[in-house]
Design a protein around this motif. Structure first.
Motif, PDB file in Angstrom:
ATOM      1  N   PRO A  37       0.825  -1.203   0.000  1.00  0.00           N
ATOM      2  CA  PRO A  37       0.000   0.000   0.000  1.00  0.00           C
ATOM      3  C   PRO A  37       0.861   1.255   0.000  1.00  0.00           C
ATOM      4  N   ALA A  82      -4.498  -4.917  -6.959  1.00  0.00           N
ATOM      5  CA  ALA A  82      -4.205  -3.587  -6.422  1.00  0.00           C
ATOM      6  C   ALA A  82      -4.506  -2.510  -7.446  1.00  0.00           C
ATOM      7  N   LEU A  85      -8.229  -1.809  -7.882  1.00  0.00           N
ATOM      8  CA  LEU A  85      -8.768  -0.914  -6.861  1.00  0.00           C
ATOM      9  C   LEU A  85      -8.306   0.520  -7.087  1.00  0.00           C
ATOM     10  N   ASN A  90     -14.297  -2.223  -9.154  1.00  0.00           N
ATOM     11  CA  ASN A  90     -14.714  -2.949  -7.949  1.00  0.00           C
ATOM     12  C   ASN A  90     -15.460  -4.244  -8.255  1.00  0.00           C
ATOM     13  N   TRP A 110      -5.398 -12.286  -1.167  1.00  0.00           N
ATOM     14  CA  TRP A 110      -5.429 -10.818  -1.132  1.00  0.00           C
ATOM     15  C   TRP A 110      -6.265 -10.335   0.044  1.00  0.00           C
ATOM     16  N   TYR A 114      -5.192  -8.046   3.066  1.00  0.00           N
ATOM     17  CA  TYR A 114      -5.776  -6.701   3.112  1.00  0.00           C
ATOM     18  C   TYR A 114      -7.284  -6.814   3.365  1.00  0.00           C
ATOM     19  N   HIS A 116      -9.460  -5.100   4.863  1.00  0.00           N
ATOM     20  CA  HIS A 116     -10.280  -3.890   4.759  1.00  0.00           C
ATOM     21  C   HIS A 116     -10.771  -3.648   3.332  1.00  0.00           C
ATOM     22  N   THR A 117     -10.149  -4.289   2.338  1.00  0.00           N
ATOM     23  CA  THR A 117     -10.561  -4.071   0.949  1.00  0.00           C
ATOM     24  C   THR A 117     -11.783  -4.905   0.562  1.00  0.00           C
ATOM     25  N   ARG A 118     -12.157  -5.878   1.403  1.00  0.00           N
ATOM     26  CA  ARG A 118     -13.297  -6.738   1.034  1.00  0.00           C
ATOM     27  C   ARG A 118     -14.562  -5.918   0.810  1.00  0.00           C
ATOM     28  N   GLN A 120     -14.822  -3.036  -0.293  1.00  0.00           N
ATOM     29  CA  GLN A 120     -14.704  -2.190  -1.482  1.00  0.00           C
ATOM     30  C   GLN A 120     -15.030  -2.947  -2.765  1.00  0.00           C
TER      31      GLN A 120
END
Length: 204
Positions: A37, A82, A85, A90, A110, A114, A116-118, A120
């Motif tokens: 990130p 990555a 996103l 999405n 992934w 990460y 927190h990206t789920r 998104q």
């Protein structure tokens, strides 16, 4: 001069897309396995504006006008996730049959790294009736590989007729919705598309 026609290998539609699916996100992504990130790739430039989003039917969900197709070696090309996103893509599409589960496993790794990206991602996976076996344990295996409790959209993969969506399958889908395993239910098809779409339009 001798002819080379006999030496040319035939390639079917599925093999073609397997070889070229990653190209839409840039061929330079293919050699990269990891992403950190905040660290921009020197190989791929960020677009000036994100990919626009559109309403997904009557679901109330906004999805990107372009999707990330999962029919490539995601395990060794997670930088593609990555960049998707970064670009506002999405809608992530995968299936049990893509790489015999390796596509789902790559996305799952992934999300494990990460988590927190789920939220998104609008996550899609599919199961084919032709493989046989009960859908419930197969869906559970998909969710385990994807490292998530649910998918946003579940497809019955590659139906040949709207009659493939029988009463038992519809009942199963409703039970999975109630259990929180899937949010939306649909189908994909590679044959009789017009017939399937017309039949779907008449479903309650």
């Amino acid at each position: 001069m001798s002819s080379n026609k006999g030496k040319i290998k035939k390639i079917n539609r599925r093999d073609f897309f397997k070889k070229t699916a990653v190209f839409g996100l840039g061929a330079t992504v293919a050699g990269s396995a990891f992403w950190r990130p905040g660290r921009a790739s020197s190989q791929i430039s960020i677009p000036k504006a994100p990919v626009p989003r559109r309403p997904f039917g009557r679901s109330g969900t906004m999805v990107s006008a372009l999707s990330l197709g999962g029919m490539f070696d995601i395990l060794n090309n997670r930088l593609a996730l990555a960049k998707a996103l970064d670009w506002g893509i999405n809608y992530w599409d995968t299936a049990e049959g893509y790489g015999r589960g390796r596509s789902e496993e790559g996305i799952g790794r992934w999300f494990a790294r990460y988590p927190h990206t789920r939220e998104q991602v609008f996550l899609v996976t599919k199961l084919s009736k032709r493989r046989g076996g009960e859908f419930t344990p197969r869906l559970e295996a998909c969710l385990k590989r994807l490292h998530t409790d649910y998918v946003d959209l579940f497809f019955v993969h590659g139906i040949r007729s709207i009659r493939d969506l029988d009463a038992g399958l519809k009942s199963w889908a409703q039970s999975m919705k109630k259990a929180g395993k899937i949010r939306l239910f649909g189908f994909s098809t590679h044959a009789n598309m017009e017939e399937c779409l017309e039949g779907a339009a008449g479903l309650p």
